[in-house]
Design a protein around this motif. Structure first.
Motif, short mmCIF file in Angstrom:
data_model
loop_
_atom_site.label_atom_id
_atom_site.label_comp_id
_atom_site.label_asym_id
_atom_site.label_seq_id
_atom_site.Cartn_x
_atom_site.Cartn_y
_atom_site.Cartn_z
N TRP A 2 0.52 -1.04 0.47
CA TRP A 2 0.09 0.26 0.14
C TRP A 2 0.96 1.59 0.06
O TRP A 2 0.59 2.27 -0.26
CB TRP A 2 -1.01 -0.19 1.03
CG TRP A 2 -2.00 -0.75 0.70
CD1 TRP A 2 -2.45 -1.39 0.27
CD2 TRP A 2 -2.37 -1.09 2.25
NE1 TRP A 2 -3.85 -2.26 0.55
CE2 TRP A 2 -4.18 -2.76 2.31
CE3 TRP A 2 -2.81 -1.24 3.40
CZ2 TRP A 2 -4.02 -3.39 2.58
CZ3 TRP A 2 -3.54 -1.73 4.47
CH2 TRP A 2 -5.17 -2.53 3.88
N MET A 3 2.11 1.33 0.64
CA MET A 3 3.09 2.28 0.59
C MET A 3 3.50 2.70 -0.53
O MET A 3 3.63 3.50 -1.16
CB MET A 3 4.30 2.49 2.15
CG MET A 3 3.10 1.82 3.19
SD MET A 3 4.33 1.66 4.64
CE MET A 3 5.17 3.31 5.37
N ALA A 4 3.60 1.30 -0.98
CA ALA A 4 4.83 1.63 -2.65
C ALA A 4 3.24 2.20 -4.07
O ALA A 4 3.87 3.18 -4.83
CB ALA A 4 5.15 0.18 -2.41
N ASP A 5 2.02 1.49 -3.39
CA ASP A 5 1.21 2.06 -4.07
C ASP A 5 0.71 3.41 -4.08
O ASP A 5 -0.80 4.12 -5.11
CB ASP A 5 0.22 1.11 -4.49
CG ASP A 5 0.50 -0.11 -5.08
OD1 ASP A 5 1.57 -0.81 -5.99
OD2 ASP A 5 -0.78 -1.69 -4.61
N LYS A 6 1.21 3.97 -2.78
CA LYS A 6 1.10 5.78 -2.04
C LYS A 6 -1.17 5.10 -2.24
O LYS A 6 -2.15 6.18 -1.94
CB LYS A 6 0.53 6.80 -3.57
CG LYS A 6 2.10 6.56 -3.63
CD LYS A 6 1.97 7.90 -4.96
CE LYS A 6 3.78 8.64 -4.53
NZ LYS A 6 4.10 9.32 -5.56
N ASN A 7 -1.64 3.76 -0.79
CA ASN A 7 -2.71 3.24 -1.08
C ASN A 7 -2.97 4.19 0.11
O ASN A 7 -3.44 3.77 0.88
CB ASN A 7 -3.09 2.22 -1.10
CG ASN A 7 -4.21 1.55 -0.85
OD1 ASN A 7 -5.11 2.42 -1.14
ND2 ASN A 7 -4.62 0.76 -1.37
#
Length: 155
Positions: free
Chosen positions: A49-54
């Protein structure tokens, strides 16, 4: 004869109690292992989620009073989410090299040794970190209460 029946009943009762305790202990161990795996999966999902900016999913995961400790300072939940959303820090990829979970009552502590690829201030950087994640069980859901990055030297 009464003594013999009493001994047999006592022995049967003792075996029954021992088997119940063993069964309970096995269930507890299984539940603990299931909970550990649930938390490890949640942690891994958090990195994605952090990588995807979710930020919507992260907002639900992060406790309102959560704290985030970085090499350059500390942030609260709102600051961390804004930094992720704006790209101030883009967590591109967290390569988890080692992980463990420990419990203290309704609190879980995850230690991750990772190699983090991130974009900070427009520059891609790769750093080895020991990351401490603290989760608290609230109303049946795990909430992240703290995320701290400690840079490892000599790696």
């Amino acid at each position: 004869m009464k003594k013999r029946i009493s001994k047999v009943l006592f022995l049967a009762f003792s075996i029954l109690m021992l088997s119940m305790q063993t069964s309970y202990a096995q269930r507890q161990t299984t539940n603990c292992e299931q909970t550990k795996q649930e938390l490890l999966d949640l942690s891994k999902t958090k990195w994605q989620w952090m990588a995807d900016k979710n930020v919507d999913s992260l907002n639900n995961l992060f406790h309102d009073e959560a704290v985030f400790v970085h090499m350059g300072g500390t942030m609260n939940k709102e600051q961390e989410l804004n930094t992720i959303k704006s790209g101030g820090i883009h967590y591109k990829h967290a390569e988890i090299q080692e992980t463990s979970v420990r419990f203290i009552s309704n609190t879980a502590i995850i230690l991750d040794r990772i190699r983090l690829t991130a974009v900070v201030g427009g520059n891609e950087v790769v750093n080895p970190f020991m990351v401490t994640e603290v989760y608290v069980l609230i109303d049946g859901k795990w909430k992240l209460g703290s995320l701290s990055f400690t840079r490892l030297l000599g790696e």
